[in-house]
Design an enzyme around this catalytic site. Structure first.
Site, short mmCIF file in Angstrom:
data_model
loop_
_atom_site.label_atom_id
_atom_site.label_comp_id
_atom_site.label_asym_id
_atom_site.label_seq_id
_atom_site.Cartn_x
_atom_site.Cartn_y
_atom_site.Cartn_z
N ASP A 32 0.87 -1.18 0.00
CA ASP A 32 0.00 0.00 0.00
C ASP A 32 0.90 1.23 0.00
O ASP A 32 2.11 1.13 0.21
CB ASP A 32 -0.94 0.00 1.21
CG ASP A 32 -0.20 0.17 2.53
OD1 ASP A 32 0.70 -0.66 2.80
OD2 ASP A 32 -0.48 1.11 3.29
N ASP A 61 1.64 -17.72 -3.47
CA ASP A 61 2.23 -16.71 -4.34
C ASP A 61 1.12 -16.12 -5.20
O ASP A 61 1.05 -16.35 -6.41
CB ASP A 61 3.35 -17.32 -5.20
CG ASP A 61 4.03 -16.25 -6.05
OD1 ASP A 61 3.79 -15.05 -5.80
OD2 ASP A 61 4.78 -16.62 -6.98
O1 9MR Z 1 -3.66 -3.82 0.36
C1 9MR Z 1 -3.87 -3.81 1.76
C2 9MR Z 1 -2.59 -4.22 2.45
O2 9MR Z 1 -1.59 -3.27 2.23
C3 9MR Z 1 -2.84 -4.44 3.93
O3 9MR Z 1 -1.70 -5.00 4.54
C4 9MR Z 1 -4.04 -5.36 4.14
C5 9MR Z 1 -4.38 -5.53 5.60
O4 9MR Z 1 -4.70 -4.34 6.19
O5 9MR Z 1 -5.18 -4.87 3.47
C6 9MR Z 1 -5.00 -4.75 2.08
O6 9MR Z 1 -6.14 -4.21 1.56
C7 9MR Z 1 -7.25 -5.07 1.46
C8 9MR Z 1 -8.29 -4.73 2.51
O7 9MR Z 1 -7.80 -4.89 3.82
C9 9MR Z 1 -9.54 -5.57 2.32
N1 9MR Z 1 -10.04 -5.38 0.98
C10 9MR Z 1 -9.08 -5.74 -0.05
C11 9MR Z 1 -7.87 -4.87 0.08
C12 9MR Z 1 -6.89 -5.12 -1.07
O8 9MR Z 1 -6.67 -6.45 -1.33
O1 9MR Z 2 3.43 -6.12 9.46
C1 9MR Z 2 2.14 -5.93 10.01
C2 9MR Z 2 1.73 -7.19 10.72
O2 9MR Z 2 2.57 -7.42 11.83
C3 9MR Z 2 0.28 -7.11 11.15
O3 9MR Z 2 -0.13 -8.35 11.69
C4 9MR Z 2 -0.59 -6.73 9.96
C5 9MR Z 2 -2.07 -6.61 10.28
O4 9MR Z 2 -2.29 -5.56 11.16
O5 9MR Z 2 -0.14 -5.50 9.42
C6 9MR Z 2 1.15 -5.57 8.91
O6 9MR Z 2 1.52 -4.32 8.43
C7 9MR Z 2 0.85 -3.85 7.27
C8 9MR Z 2 0.36 -2.45 7.58
O7 9MR Z 2 -0.67 -2.52 8.56
C9 9MR Z 2 -0.15 -1.71 6.35
N1 9MR Z 2 0.83 -1.74 5.31
C10 9MR Z 2 1.21 -3.08 4.95
C11 9MR Z 2 1.84 -3.78 6.12
C12 9MR Z 2 2.40 -5.14 5.74
O8 9MR Z 2 1.42 -6.09 5.47
#
Ligand code: 9MR
Ligand code: 9MR
Ligand code: ZN
Length: 573
Positions: free
Chosen positions: A181, A544
């Site tokens: 993100d 993957d």
């Molecule tokens: O793309 C998002 C990712 O960077 C975060 O780590 C993750 C958890 O917060 O969420 C991803 O976004 C998803 C969202 O939480 C739920 N809807 C789909 C989003 C994209 O796949």
């Molecule tokens: O690295 C983070 C992991 O420890 C947590 O369990 C997870 C869900 O809260 O979020 C991870 O961090 C994400 C962050 O919230 C949003 N940007 C993407 C990060 C990597 O997935």
């Protein structure tokens, strides 16, 4: 007597064909090894996990297929984390630089790999340069080496979110996109930037010769510091006039899978929604990082070093007044929280780095009054939420003056590292992960164990530490249940579908290079992993797939630990 059962003739024809080509198209996934390769003077072990146990292995030269070594596989043993029956192929006695592959009669051949003193140079280059690819607030172009891997300037405007206690536009400058993100988060920037600054401090002579081809290259500052400064500059914009530091700058929700310059959501500076608006963990992480930056930049840019140090001191003063302000996403916001309910470790890290940079008694006194709360030292891998290890180690490495503290931290850190060495040797895939470490970002944990072992090696040089650190690297670069390199564009069989907005929509079939996957995670926090069969072992809870953000996202904190590890392996010049 035929000692080594021959593979069928068809297979031999294929082998000859494949080895004359650059790429082992028919490699067996049952043979798992480091696809970058092995250092000449280090142990060299491959893991074989075939449906039926095999007996022997051969190492062949990739050019010409000559057999250069033959050996016996160890007896199969069960590995609980993966559910595999694993056998080891030890070819440590092979030290001649070159390109090779393994053949296991009855199983097949492996990916090609190298032996050489600089086998990880390319990996270091790609992994460190990936931070340039994460740059926000500027156009990015990886150049002729990766044509088409580019985007126009992104997120050039920002605004204060209501939760910050302010209104109106706010400058949006620099920084690294956090992960797949485009958010920028101080807490995760903390450990990431701190780990990279430590990489410079500890391995300057190793990383200095590697040019990163950055826009700033050649300006007289080492490239790794040029790249780090891009994020420091953003972090500095997140400090309020009173010294406190806002926790993040993100949109209210994650944008779609668009390139960063096409993300039109407002990039908000976010706060806690009530006085004092800033948080303790972000302010403390900021103080620690700025204190290290002051040391690192002093020889190259005195004014910048002074500015970083002043910012660190001011942040420290704020935390003393506000030690326990925790971040929660404000209502309606669902980007990452990096919610950490305990900022004592962040504060200790700030104290230790400030003490190291300034020698002021005030910081050291805080450290000495609190370090024993982190006892015994280094029992968990450091992470975005747990930076206590960094606090303890920097006190030691920076020449901490209190003999009792030095002795205790040294003893406990080495005891912890010894424990890690032992369980690494006993692990089926020779990584340091415990069952608990298979969580979101397990590959980051493996990389952080490598960091821990390499720090132990600096505290007390011992090849066991270095070799166990390399074992974790081998796991990440292909010696794992999937026979997959968890770094994009590295090795013959790298993962290819990271959860990464960068790259997904711009027409390139291969991902942006040098990025470490989060890795196996049994928590089933995304819809795709929820469909994996019940009972799938933790080390196999990985897909993957672009949609598997809980196992296959990329992130700057995991990459930073990888960079540190790779830097330690480079030849010193
Ligand atoms: O793309 C998002 C990712 O960077 C975060 O780590 C993750 C958890 O917060 O969420 C991803 O976004 C998803 C969202 O939480 C739920 N809807 C789909 C989003 C994209 O796949
Ligand atoms: O690295 C983070 C992991 O420890 C947590 O369990 C997870 C869900 O809260 O979020 C991870 O961090 C994400 C962050 O919230 C949003 N940007 C993407 C990060 C990597 O997935
Ligand atoms: Zn951006």
């Amino acid at each position: 007597m035929v000692l080594y059962p021959l593979v069928p003739h068809m297979k031999i024809a294929l082998l000859l064909f494949a080895s004359s080509a650059a790429f082992a198209a028919d490699a067996s996934l049952s043979i798992k090894l480091d696809q970058a390769g092995y250092l000449p003077d280090a142990p060299k072990i491959a893991v074989v996990a075939a449906p039926k146990p095999a007996a022997e292995f051969l190492v062949r030269s990739s050019a010409g297929d000559a057999v250069v070594l033959r050996g016996k596989l160890t007896a199969a043993r069960p590995d609980a984390d993966s559910g595999d029956a694993v056998q080891l192929a030890d070819f440590s006695s092979l030290t001649a630089p070159g390109r090779y592959y393994l053949e296991v009669p009855g199983v097949g051949r492996s990916w090609n790999f190298a032996i050489g003193a600089d086998v990880y140079r390319r990996a270091y280059y790609l992994a460190m340069r990936s931070f340039y690819g994460q740059r926000c607030g500027t156009a990015v172009d990886l150049g002729p080496e990766f044509p088409g891997y580019r985007h126009d300037a992104c997120h050039l405007e920002g605004a204060w979110h209501a939760s910050s206690g302010k209104t109106g536009p706010h400058v949006s400058r620099a920084g690294w996109h956090d992960a797949g993100d485009y958010g920028r988060y101080i807490v995760n920037s903390g450990i990431s930037t701190g780990t990279l600054l430590w990489t410079w401090e500890m391995f300057a002579a190793r990383v200095n010769p590697v040019k990163l081809n950055l826009p700033e290259s050649g300006n007289g500052t080492p490239d790794i510091l040029n790249e780090i400064k891009w994020n420091l500059d953003w972090m500095l914009t997140m400090q309020d006039d009173d010294g406190g530091v806002f926790p993040k700058q993100t949109s209210e929700r994650f944008c779609g899978f668009v390139m960063p310059d096409k993300d039109t959501l407002v990039s908000y500076v976010v706060g806690t929604g009530q006085d004092p608006y800033k948080t303790s963990c972000s302010t403390a992480d900021f103080a620690a990082v700025m204190a290290i930056a002051a040391r690192a930049f002093r020889p190259f840019d005195r004014a910048y070093a002074d500015r970083c140090l002043a910012a660190a001191r001011k942040a420290w003063a704020w935390i003393a007044l506000h030690p326990d302000v925790i971040f929660h996403n404000p209502p309606g916001m669902n980007t990452g929280a990096y919610g950490d309910s305990n900022c004592a470790d962040e504060r200790l890290w700030a104290a230790a780095e400030l003490a190291r940079s300034t020698g002021d008694a005030m910081y050291e006194n805080y450290f000495l009054a609190h370090y024993a709360e982190f006892h015994p030292a280094a029992t968990r891998p450091q992470s975005w939420a747990n930076v206590g290890n960094l606090a303890l180690w920097t006190y030691l490495l920076g020449g901490g003056k209190n003999p009792a503290a030095v002795a205790a931290i040294r003893r406990e850190s080495l005891a912890a590292a010894d424990g890690v060495v032992e369980r690494t040797a006993a692990n089926g895939y020779l990584n340091s992960l415990t069952g608990k470490d298979y969580e979101w970002g397990s590959n980051g944990n493996a990389a952080n164990y490598a960091v821990q072992l390499l720090v132990a090696n600096l505290i007390h040089p011992d090849l066991r530490y270095r070799n166990a650190a390399l074992d974790n690297l081998h796991y990440l670069l292909g010696r794992n249940a999937f026979s997959l390199s968890f770094v994009t564009r590295l090795g013959e069989n790298p993962f290819r579908h990271p959860h990464n907005r960068l790259g997904a929509p711009n027409g390139n079939t291969e991902p942006w290079p040098g990025l470490l996957s989060g890795g196996p995670n049994p928590t089933r926090e995304d819809p795709l992993t929820r469909q994996l069969p019940p009972g799938t072992p933790p080390a196999k809870m990985y897909l993957d797939e672009l949609g598997s953000y809980s196992t296959n996202e990329i992130a700057i904190n995991w990459n930073a630990a990888l960079v540190f590890t790779l830097a330690a392996t480079l030849p010193a010049q």
